[in-house]
Design a protein around this motif. Structure first.
Motif, PDB file in Angstrom:
ATOM      1  N   GLY A  46       0.783  -1.227   0.000  1.00 20.30           N
ATOM      2  CA  GLY A  46       0.000   0.000   0.000  1.00 20.30           C
ATOM      3  C   GLY A  46       0.809   1.267   0.000  1.00 20.30           C
ATOM      4  N   ARG A  47       2.127   1.164  -0.043  1.00 21.04           N
ATOM      5  CA  ARG A  47       2.989   2.341   0.003  1.00 21.04           C
ATOM      6  C   ARG A  47       3.528   2.716  -1.377  1.00 21.04           C
ATOM      7  NH1 ARG A  47       3.517  -0.823   4.346  1.00 21.04           N
ATOM      8  NH2 ARG A  47       3.590   0.046   6.444  1.00 21.04           N
ATOM      9  N   GLY A  48       3.108   1.977  -2.386  1.00 25.69           N
ATOM     10  CA  GLY A  48       3.553   2.262  -3.748  1.00 25.69           C
ATOM     11  C   GLY A  48       4.353   1.123  -4.338  1.00 25.69           C
ATOM     12  N   GLY A  49       4.049   0.792  -5.585  1.00 23.03           N
ATOM     13  CA  GLY A  49       4.780  -0.259  -6.271  1.00 23.03           C
ATOM     14  C   GLY A  49       4.486  -1.649  -5.724  1.00 23.03           C
ATOM     15  N   GLU A  50       5.272  -2.618  -6.205  1.00 20.06           N
ATOM     16  CA  GLU A  50       5.091  -4.007  -5.786  1.00 20.06           C
ATOM     17  C   GLU A  50       6.434  -4.730  -5.834  1.00 20.06           C
ATOM     18  OE1 GLU A  50       2.136  -5.048  -8.672  1.00 20.06           O
ATOM     19  OE2 GLU A  50       3.608  -5.583 -10.212  1.00 20.06           O
ATOM     20  N   TRP A  51       6.510  -5.851  -5.110  1.00 23.85           N
ATOM     21  CA  TRP A  51       7.743  -6.614  -4.990  1.00 23.85           C
ATOM     22  C   TRP A  51       7.561  -7.999  -5.599  1.00 23.85           C
ATOM     23  CZ3 TRP A  51      12.316  -4.947  -2.643  1.00 23.85           C
ATOM     24  CH2 TRP A  51      12.240  -3.714  -1.972  1.00 23.85           C
ATOM     25  N   ARG A  52       8.541  -8.430  -6.376  1.00 22.21           N
ATOM     26  CA  ARG A  52       8.616  -9.839  -6.763  1.00 22.21           C
ATOM     27  C   ARG A  52       9.398 -10.557  -5.681  1.00 22.21           C
ATOM     28  NH1 ARG A  52      12.289 -12.922  -9.764  1.00 22.21           N
ATOM     29  NH2 ARG A  52      13.494 -11.047 -10.276  1.00 22.21           N
ATOM     30  N   ALA A  53       8.884 -11.684  -5.207  1.00 25.43           N
ATOM     31  CA  ALA A  53       9.518 -12.375  -4.089  1.00 25.43           C
ATOM     32  C   ALA A  53       9.428 -13.887  -4.277  1.00 25.43           C
ATOM     33  CB  ALA A  53       8.860 -11.977  -2.771  1.00 25.43           C
ATOM     34  N   ARG A  54      10.347 -14.606  -3.634  1.00 28.06           N
ATOM     35  CA  ARG A  54      10.365 -16.065  -3.688  1.00 28.06           C
ATOM     36  C   ARG A  54      10.003 -16.635  -2.315  1.00 28.06           C
ATOM     37  NH1 ARG A  54      15.445 -16.908  -5.036  1.00 28.06           N
ATOM     38  NH2 ARG A  54      14.991 -16.858  -7.267  1.00 28.06           N
ATOM     39  N   LEU A  55       9.216 -17.679  -2.317  1.00 24.75           N
ATOM     40  CA  LEU A  55       8.905 -18.373  -1.067  1.00 24.75           C
ATOM     41  C   LEU A  55      10.121 -19.189  -0.652  1.00 24.75           C
ATOM     42  CD1 LEU A  55       5.305 -19.738  -1.859  1.00 24.75           C
ATOM     43  CD2 LEU A  55       5.964 -17.501  -0.954  1.00 24.75           C
TER      44      LEU A  55
END
Length: 241
Positions: A46-55
Motif C-alpha cells: 500500500g505504500r507504492g509499487g510491488e515486490w517480486r519475491a520467492r517463497l
C-alpha cells in the motif's frame, strides 16, 4: 506463462532480506493455495509499487519470503475519488466495495442515512469495517492495484456533509441540467455520493446541494444502491480517457 499470485502485507520489504508474512497472506499461501518453497509471488504493502519475491519457507502457519526486485509501477487513477457509500444489506455491500475498489477509488466513507436499512454500532461496526477492508484488499490483489482504498468508519450523512470534502462534489440524483463533463479534466480530487436502498430524503438532498454537490445521473433510470457507484465510476473514467 501464468501471472504470479499477488498478496497484500502491511510491512516494509527490503531487497534480498527475507521476512515472514502476516497471518492472512500466510494462511492463503500455505493452506488455501498450497504453494511450495521456491515459487514466486508478487507482494504489495500500500505504500507504492510491488515486490517480486520467492517463497523460502512454507509451513501450515507461517510463510517466509525473499524479496527479489521492486517495481515502482502505479495503477491508481490520477483522479483521487472519495466515495460516500450508505450501508447496504448483506453481500451487496461487499459487491459495492469490491467493484468500487477495482474501479480505483482512493477512499470509501461508510454513511448512515435516514433510509438506510442497516444500522451498526460499536464492536459490530468495527468488525464490519475490518471485513470490508479485507474485501477491498482482495479486490486489489485480483485487479493489480497496489494501494487499497481507505475504508472509513461509518458516520451520519449530515455530519459528513458538514465537514470539508475534497474536490468536485457529485451526488447520484437526477438533475435538471446535464452534468458538464469538461469540469472533470481540471480536477485532481472528486467526492461522489451515492444513495441508500430507500433513496435520500428531502432534508438530505437539501443539505447535499447546500454543501456544493451537483446532481449526477446516467439517463432517467433509478439504479440499485450497489449498482450506482459502479456505473457512475465507470462513466467518470470513460469521460476522462
Amino acid at each position: 506463462m501464468p501471472s504470479m499470485r499477488r498478496f497484500f502485507d502491511d510491512q516494509e520489504f527490503h531487497l534480498d532480506r527475507s521476512c515472514q508474512l502476516g497471518a492472512s497472506p500466510s494462511q492463503h499461501i500455505a493452506r488455501v493455495l498450497r504453494m511450495s518453497k521456491g515459487e514466486e509471488v508478487v507482494l504489495f504493502n500500500g505504500r507504492g509499487g510491488e515486490w517480486r519475491a520467492r517463497l523460502v519457507a512454507v509451513d501450515k502457519k507461517t510463510v517466509e519470503v525473499l524479496p527479489l526486485a521492486h517495481d515502482p509501477v502505479e495503477r491508481t487513477p490520477p483522479l483521487a475519488v472519495t466515495l460516500g457509500l450508505p450501508m447496504i444489506k448483506g453481500e451487496r455491500m461487499d459487491y459495492a466495495i469490491q467493484k468500487a475498489t477495482e474501479l480505483g477509488v482512493a477512499r470509501i466513507q461508510i454513511l448512515d442515512t435516514a433510509r438506510c436499512e442497516v444500522r451498526l454500532k460499536g464492536e459490530r461496526q468495527e468488525k464490519k469495517r475490518e471485513h470490508w477492508r479485507q474485501v477491498a484488499i482482495s479486490a486489489c490483489e485480483q485487479c493489480g492495484l497496489n494501494r487499497p482504498p481507505e475504508i472509513l468508519t461509518a458516520m451520519p450523512l449530515t455530519n459528513w456533509l458538514a465537514g470539508p470534502l475534497p474536490g468536485l462534489k457529485l451526488i447520484a440524483h437526477p438533475g435538471s441540467e446535464p452534468f458538464p463533463t469538461e469540469r472533470l479534466s481540471t480536477q485532481s480530487e472528486l467526492t461522489l455520493l451515492t444513495g441508500p436502498e430507500g433513496g435520500f430524503d428531502d432534508d438530505e438532498l437539501d443539505k447535499a446541494f447546500e454543501a456544493g454537490f451537483s446532481a449526477f445521473a446516467l439517463g432517467s433510470r433509478v439504479l440499485r444502491a450497489e449498482t450506482a457507484p459502479v456505473a457512475l465510476l465507470a462513466a467518470l473514467w470513460a469521460w476522462l480517457s
